[in-house]
Design an enzyme around this catalytic site. Structure first.
Site, PDB file in Angstrom:
ATOM      1  N   VAL A  99    -102.877  13.436 -34.581  1.00 17.32           N
ATOM      2  CA  VAL A  99    -102.131  14.461 -35.327  1.00 17.32           C
ATOM      3  C   VAL A  99    -102.212  14.282 -36.847  1.00 17.32           C
ATOM      4  CG1 VAL A  99    -100.507  15.026 -33.473  1.00 17.32           C
ATOM      5  CG2 VAL A  99     -99.936  13.184 -35.087  1.00 17.32           C
ATOM      6  N   ASN A 157     -93.738  15.439 -31.409  1.00 17.19           N
ATOM      7  CA  ASN A 157     -93.146  14.232 -30.822  1.00 17.19           C
ATOM      8  C   ASN A 157     -93.988  12.980 -31.079  1.00 17.19           C
ATOM      9  OD1 ASN A 157     -91.616  12.701 -28.487  1.00 17.19           O
ATOM     10  ND2 ASN A 157     -93.803  12.610 -27.991  1.00 17.19           N
ATOM     11  N   TYR A 160     -90.937   3.572 -41.137  1.00 14.38           N
ATOM     12  CA  TYR A 160     -90.504   4.486 -40.065  1.00 14.38           C
ATOM     13  C   TYR A 160     -89.307   5.336 -40.524  1.00 14.38           C
ATOM     14  CZ  TYR A 160     -89.101   5.827 -35.295  1.00 14.38           C
ATOM     15  OH  TYR A 160     -88.770   6.529 -34.155  1.00 14.38           O
ATOM     16  N   ALA A 167     -88.503   6.159 -43.563  1.00 11.70           N
ATOM     17  CA  ALA A 167     -88.967   7.137 -44.557  1.00 11.70           C
ATOM     18  C   ALA A 167     -89.628   8.322 -43.851  1.00 11.70           C
ATOM     19  CB  ALA A 167     -89.951   6.482 -45.516  1.00 11.70           C
ATOM     20  N   ILE A 209     -83.949   4.660 -27.142  1.00 13.99           N
ATOM     21  CA  ILE A 209     -84.345   5.267 -25.873  1.00 13.99           C
ATOM     22  C   ILE A 209     -85.320   4.326 -25.162  1.00 13.99           C
ATOM     23  CG2 ILE A 209     -85.311   7.360 -24.815  1.00 13.99           C
ATOM     24  CD1 ILE A 209     -82.791   7.839 -26.628  1.00 13.99           C
TER      25      ILE A 209
HETATM   26  P1  NAP Z   1     -94.124   6.199 -27.036  1.00 12.00           P
HETATM   27  O1  NAP Z   1     -93.614   5.958 -25.680  1.00 12.00           O
HETATM   28  O2  NAP Z   1     -94.638   5.041 -27.846  1.00 12.00           O
HETATM   29  O3  NAP Z   1     -95.244   7.354 -26.975  1.00 12.00           O
HETATM   30  C1  NAP Z   1     -95.861   7.760 -28.166  1.00 12.00           C
HETATM   31  C2  NAP Z   1     -96.697   8.978 -27.903  1.00 12.00           C
HETATM   32  O4  NAP Z   1     -97.291   9.424 -29.126  1.00 12.00           O
HETATM   33  C3  NAP Z   1     -97.857   8.706 -26.942  1.00 12.00           C
HETATM   34  O5  NAP Z   1     -98.085   9.879 -26.211  1.00 12.00           O
HETATM   35  C4  NAP Z   1     -99.030   8.442 -27.892  1.00 12.00           C
HETATM   36  O6  NAP Z   1    -100.299   8.703 -27.294  1.00 12.00           O
HETATM   37  C5  NAP Z   1     -98.717   9.466 -28.965  1.00 12.00           C
HETATM   38  N1  NAP Z   1     -99.314   9.204 -30.283  1.00 12.00           N
HETATM   39  C6  NAP Z   1     -99.157   8.128 -31.078  1.00 12.00           C
HETATM   40  N2  NAP Z   1     -99.838   8.284 -32.225  1.00 12.00           N
HETATM   41  C7  NAP Z   1    -100.456   9.490 -32.154  1.00 12.00           C
HETATM   42  C8  NAP Z   1    -101.314  10.220 -32.998  1.00 12.00           C
HETATM   43  N3  NAP Z   1    -101.687   9.746 -34.214  1.00 12.00           N
HETATM   44  N4  NAP Z   1    -101.770  11.421 -32.592  1.00 12.00           N
HETATM   45  C9  NAP Z   1    -101.395  11.926 -31.389  1.00 12.00           C
HETATM   46  N5  NAP Z   1    -100.578  11.290 -30.531  1.00 12.00           N
HETATM   47  C10 NAP Z   1    -100.114  10.082 -30.908  1.00 12.00           C
HETATM   48  O7  NAP Z   1     -92.992   6.864 -27.977  1.00 12.00           O
HETATM   49  P2  NAP Z   1     -91.544   7.454 -27.577  1.00 12.00           P
HETATM   50  O8  NAP Z   1     -90.578   6.332 -27.567  1.00 12.00           O
HETATM   51  O9  NAP Z   1     -91.646   8.366 -26.424  1.00 12.00           O
HETATM   52  O10 NAP Z   1     -91.225   8.295 -28.913  1.00 12.00           O
HETATM   53  C11 NAP Z   1     -91.535   9.672 -29.034  1.00 12.00           C
HETATM   54  C12 NAP Z   1     -90.996  10.179 -30.357  1.00 12.00           C
HETATM   55  O11 NAP Z   1     -89.580   9.951 -30.425  1.00 12.00           O
HETATM   56  C13 NAP Z   1     -91.588   9.467 -31.584  1.00 12.00           C
HETATM   57  O12 NAP Z   1     -91.740  10.373 -32.644  1.00 12.00           O
HETATM   58  C14 NAP Z   1     -90.531   8.446 -31.929  1.00 12.00           C
HETATM   59  O13 NAP Z   1     -90.580   8.052 -33.266  1.00 12.00           O
HETATM   60  C15 NAP Z   1     -89.270   9.208 -31.579  1.00 12.00           C
HETATM   61  N6  NAP Z   1     -88.128   8.329 -31.321  1.00 12.00           N
HETATM   62  C16 NAP Z   1     -88.168   7.412 -30.298  1.00 12.00           C
HETATM   63  C17 NAP Z   1     -87.065   6.582 -30.102  1.00 12.00           C
HETATM   64  C18 NAP Z   1     -87.023   5.540 -29.004  1.00 12.00           C
HETATM   65  O14 NAP Z   1     -86.039   4.774 -28.976  1.00 12.00           O
HETATM   66  N7  NAP Z   1     -87.987   5.462 -28.116  1.00 12.00           N
HETATM   67  C19 NAP Z   1     -85.947   6.684 -30.946  1.00 12.00           C
HETATM   68  C20 NAP Z   1     -85.964   7.633 -31.956  1.00 12.00           C
HETATM   69  C21 NAP Z   1     -87.061   8.463 -32.136  1.00 12.00           C
HETATM   70  P3  NAP Z   1    -101.040   7.592 -26.350  1.00 12.00           P
HETATM   71  O15 NAP Z   1    -100.294   7.586 -25.036  1.00 12.00           O
HETATM   72  O16 NAP Z   1    -102.423   8.097 -26.214  1.00 12.00           O
HETATM   73  O17 NAP Z   1    -100.933   6.291 -27.074  1.00 12.00           O
END
Ligand code: NAP
Length: 247
Positions: free
Chosen positions: A64, A90, A155, A157, A188
């Site tokens: 992205v 996301n 993160y 920022a 999460i």
């Molecule tokens: P995750 O399990 O680590 O999954 C990350 C996803 O993003 C995967 O599908 C990954 O693809 C994809 N991705 C990473 N870099 C990318 C790029 N440059 N281009 C396209 N796709 C990319 O993350 P998550 O915990 O579900 O988090 C999802 C969102 O919620 C994120 O924005 C995160 O910052 C936010 N968030 C998460 C939490 C938490 O506690 N988990 C809390 C607050 C906010 P691959 O599978 O191919 O690697």
């Protein structure tokens, strides 16, 4: 929620919260275009699980933070489904460290994926949504973007930036039937938080009024609400899905 006939692009849809969003939108009848960074098997599985629900789904590898790849992603969605009604930004990464030890590369990588990626995807769908006079954009921020967190300057920022961008974009598009909102998850249970030490996990848990870490589905429900027509008069907002952490 009824999304019959709608097309949704979900970035980072292969795993975690993005996967839960894909499945929840598919349950409502939306066709899914998910993108991911490199985990082919997880992406194919999410697409197959969406199709098993009864919708069409495609999974495309797309960084992205690369405008050419993002352009190709949106083009593929239009070619396959004719329109893009919903964009869920996301995709996200962490590269945590204390500022003194944080490399410039790690700062840049997080800003590129989380903040620039959100900008590029919104830019790429905006002309289309303006023409359609319809659109729902939901951006993933974080409790860390609201409150800050030691070891996560890059993160925080990026996620605070996502909120500023969400509100600005909401103002640009409000008169054209397009809403732009953010969801700010707390802690999460996904791969992103799996690396936390037990001590960090216990500390996190004790800071959550509801006393538990969230599930990807807890966040997906909030995202899907903002993507639905039930949220037609809501724009520029940040909805915390965090068990009460940020209040
Ligand atoms: P995750 O399990 O680590 O999954 C990350 C996803 O993003 C995967 O599908 C990954 O693809 C994809 N991705 C990473 N870099 C990318 C790029 N440059 N281009 C396209 N796709 C990319 O993350 P998550 O915990 O579900 O988090 C999802 C969102 O919620 C994120 O924005 C995160 O910052 C936010 N968030 C998460 C939490 C938490 O506690 N988990 C809390 C607050 C906010 P691959 O599978 O191919 O690697």
């Amino acid at each position: 929620m009824d999304f019959t006939g709608k097309t949704a692009i979900v970035t980072g849809g292969s795993r975690g919260i993005g996967r839960a969003v894909c499945l929840e939108l598919a349950q409502g009848g939306a066709n899914i275009v998910l993108c991911y960074a490199g985990n082919d098997s997880a992406a194919m599985k999410t697409a197959a699980d969406c199709e098993a629900i009864g919708v069409k789904a495609i999974a495309l590898r797309c960084d992205v933070s690369d405008s050419v790849q993002v352009g190709a992603l949106v083009e593929a969605a239009v070619e396959r489904f004719g329109r893009v009604d919903i964009l869920v930004n996301n995709a996200g990464i962490t590269r945590d460290n204390l500022v003194m030890r944080m490399s410039e590369e790690d700062f840049d990588a997080v800003i590129a994926a989380n903040l620039k990626g959100t900008f590029l995807c919104m830019k790429a769908v905006s002309r289309l949504m303006l023409k359609q006079r319809y659109g729902r954009i939901v951006n993933l921020s974080s409790v860390v973007g609201l409150r800050g967190n030691a070891g996560q300057v890059n993160y925080a920022a990026s996620k605070a930036g996502v909120i500023g961008m969400t509100k600005s974009m909401a103002k640009e598009l409000a008169s054209r039937g397009i809403t732009v909102n953010a969801v700010a998850p707390g802690f999460i249970e996904t791969d992103m938080t799996a690396a936390m030490t037990d001590a960090a996990r216990t500390a996190a848990q004790s800071s959550i009024p509801m006393g538990r870490l969230g599930k990807a589905e807890d966040v997906a429900k909030a995202v899907v609400f903002l993507a639905s027509d039930s949220a037609a008069y809501i724009t520029g907002q940040v909805l915390a899905a965090d068990g009460g952490m940020a209040m």
